[in-house]
Design a protein around this motif. Structure first.
Motif, PDB file in Angstrom:
ATOM      1  N   THR A 218       0.822  -1.210   0.000  1.00 29.89           N
ATOM      2  CA  THR A 218       0.000   0.000   0.000  1.00 29.89           C
ATOM      3  C   THR A 218       0.853   1.255   0.000  1.00 29.89           C
ATOM      4  O   THR A 218       0.510   2.256  -0.649  1.00 29.89           O
ATOM      5  N   VAL A 219       1.971   1.223   0.709  1.00 35.23           N
ATOM      6  CA  VAL A 219       2.905   2.360   0.684  1.00 35.23           C
ATOM      7  C   VAL A 219       3.436   2.578  -0.728  1.00 35.23           C
ATOM      8  O   VAL A 219       3.516   3.711  -1.223  1.00 35.23           O
ATOM      9  N   GLY A 220       3.791   1.478  -1.405  1.00 36.67           N
ATOM     10  CA  GLY A 220       4.269   1.596  -2.779  1.00 36.67           C
ATOM     11  C   GLY A 220       3.218   2.195  -3.707  1.00 36.67           C
ATOM     12  O   GLY A 220       3.538   3.015  -4.586  1.00 36.67           O
ATOM     13  N   ILE A 221       1.947   1.823  -3.498  1.00 35.17           N
ATOM     14  CA  ILE A 221       0.869   2.390  -4.313  1.00 35.17           C
ATOM     15  C   ILE A 221       0.739   3.891  -4.064  1.00 35.17           C
ATOM     16  O   ILE A 221       0.557   4.686  -4.996  1.00 35.17           O
ATOM     17  N   SER A 222       0.846   4.299  -2.804  1.00 29.46           N
ATOM     18  CA  SER A 222       0.734   5.726  -2.482  1.00 29.46           C
ATOM     19  C   SER A 222       1.871   6.529  -3.111  1.00 29.46           C
ATOM     20  O   SER A 222       1.651   7.651  -3.599  1.00 29.46           O
ATOM     21  N   VAL A 223       3.078   5.979  -3.121  1.00 25.31           N
ATOM     22  CA  VAL A 223       4.213   6.672  -3.745  1.00 25.31           C
ATOM     23  C   VAL A 223       4.012   6.762  -5.255  1.00 25.31           C
ATOM     24  O   VAL A 223       4.301   7.801  -5.876  1.00 25.31           O
ATOM     25  N   ALA A 224       3.498   5.693  -5.864  1.00 29.09           N
ATOM     26  CA  ALA A 224       3.233   5.708  -7.306  1.00 29.09           C
ATOM     27  C   ALA A 224       2.174   6.754  -7.647  1.00 29.09           C
ATOM     28  O   ALA A 224       2.284   7.464  -8.665  1.00 29.09           O
ATOM     29  N   ILE A 225       1.140   6.881  -6.803  1.00 35.02           N
ATOM     30  CA  ILE A 225       0.113   7.902  -7.027  1.00 35.02           C
ATOM     31  C   ILE A 225       0.730   9.292  -6.976  1.00 35.02           C
ATOM     32  O   ILE A 225       0.427  10.161  -7.807  1.00 35.02           O
ATOM     33  N   ALA A 226       1.615   9.507  -6.009  1.00 37.00           N
ATOM     34  CA  ALA A 226       2.260  10.819  -5.882  1.00 37.00           C
ATOM     35  C   ALA A 226       3.090  11.147  -7.109  1.00 37.00           C
ATOM     36  O   ALA A 226       3.053  12.275  -7.621  1.00 37.00           O
ATOM     37  N   MET A 227       3.847  10.192  -7.619  1.00 34.43           N
ATOM     38  CA  MET A 227       4.691  10.451  -8.792  1.00 34.43           C
ATOM     39  C   MET A 227       3.848  10.692 -10.042  1.00 34.43           C
ATOM     40  O   MET A 227       4.154  11.591 -10.837  1.00 34.43           O
ATOM     41  N   CYS A 228       2.804   9.905 -10.220  1.00 32.39           N
ATOM     42  CA  CYS A 228       1.931  10.116 -11.385  1.00 32.39           C
ATOM     43  C   CYS A 228       1.230  11.465 -11.315  1.00 32.39           C
ATOM     44  O   CYS A 228       1.120  12.174 -12.329  1.00 32.39           O
ATOM     45  N   ALA A 229       0.761  11.835 -10.120  1.00 32.76           N
ATOM     46  CA  ALA A 229       0.078  13.119  -9.962  1.00 32.76           C
ATOM     47  C   ALA A 229       1.034  14.275 -10.235  1.00 32.76           C
ATOM     48  O   ALA A 229       0.671  15.251 -10.917  1.00 32.76           O
ATOM     49  N   ALA A 230       2.261  14.190  -9.724  1.00 32.24           N
ATOM     50  CA  ALA A 230       3.229  15.261  -9.935  1.00 32.24           C
ATOM     51  C   ALA A 230       3.609  15.378 -11.405  1.00 32.24           C
ATOM     52  O   ALA A 230       3.716  16.487 -11.949  1.00 32.24           O
TER      53      ALA A 230
END
Length: 290
Positions: free
Chosen positions: A146-158
């Motif tokens: 779940t942490v990895g998913i949250s980091v991926a969301i942050a990178m895609c959003a940025a």
């Protein structure tokens, strides 16, 4: 013993206010980034720095407004002030690195990927460093996936937000991008919170650090005052409001704002047609005929 975690102790109030803070910081930061691509080289670092600080402050404020609704029923939560504000510095610096890369290299290809990745990692670093500032009678544990998913969301959003800033399609385009960015940042935050488990120690030892009530005033007053100041700068800049295209020939005269250059261009255009005034000739010849 596992603690009972509640992330919405104030209902929808904290998620909505947090989302608005993320949108506000994102809107100001994206407009400043867009503006930097329309000015001369000498003005560009200032606009990029202002955009980085706006995005970082908005995300940081969003995080801690959302954390006001986070409670563990079995134990009080306190915050370490130094680590809390260190997370703000991390957010501004790492977001700044990504924004400067895109501001100077362009929002495409390798530069966009690199800038979006660094900016996304800055958002995630701010989140988890802010979580590490919590002091309670227990231990925080995270689900790795779940942490990895949250980091991926942050990178895609940025990455998507920086790409939108590079399109330079006007004010409404940046507003729409900021709404999407605020949704993605909020989604990243609550995805990260879903990865959290609290295991209590079961001791009565007092925890150290500042209480949420003691941190609330400086947390809101400082970054919100800066966001208000940045908003005033954005509103009173003509090119920011009108959302001109990148074809504005500002680079021909570094340091001269776009509206000044346009005014000089129009005045020069008028001067070309001033010599054509036949009325004065006719008046000067009339007395000679008499």
């Amino acid at each position: 013993m596992q603690g009972t975690v509640d992330g919405f102790s104030y209902g929808l109030v904290t998620p909505l206010v947090a989302y608005l803070m993320a949108c506000l910081g994102g809107a100001l930061g994206l407009r400043c980034t867009t503006r930097s691509m329309l000015v001369a080289q000498s003005w560009r670092p200032g606009w990029l720095a202002l955009g980085s600080a706006a995005i970082g402050s908005g995300i940081w404020t969003m995080h801690f407004v959302a954390m006001m609704g986070f409670t563990v029923r079995e134990t009080p939560i306190h915050y370490d002030k130094a680590m809390t504000f260190a997370s703000l510095a991390v957010a501004i610096v790492m977001v700044g690195v990504g924004v400067f890369i895109v501001g100077y290299k362009g929002a495409r290809g390798t530069a966009l990927f690199t800038g979006g990745t660094i900016t996304g990692l800055g958002i995630a670093s701010m989140h988890y460093l802010g979580m590490a500032s919590m002091r309670l009678d227990g231990k925080l544990e995270y689900n790795t996936i779940t942490v990895g998913i949250s980091v991926a969301i942050a990178m895609c959003a940025a990455t998507a937000a920086l790409w939108a800033a590079g399109q330079v399609r006007g004010f409404l385009w940046s507003v729409g991008a900021s709404l999407v960015m605020g949704l993605a940042v909020s989604g990243m935050h609550y995805t990260g919170m879903a990865a959290l488990d609290v295991h209590l120690h079961g001791t009565s030892a007092p925890t150290s650090g500042e209480s949420p009530a003691a941190l609330l005033a400086p947390m809101l007053i400082g970054p919100l005052a800066f966001l208000l100041l940045a908003g005033v700068v954005v509103m009173f800049d003509p090119l920011m409001v009108m959302g001109k295209s990148a074809a504005v020939p500002v680079e021909q005269k570094p340091g001269i704002p776009a509206h000044t250059h346009s005014a000089v261009h129009h005045s020069a255009h008028r001067m070309r047609f001033r010599p054509r005034r036949p009325v004065e000739h006719s008046r000067s010849r009339t007395p000679q005929k008499r």
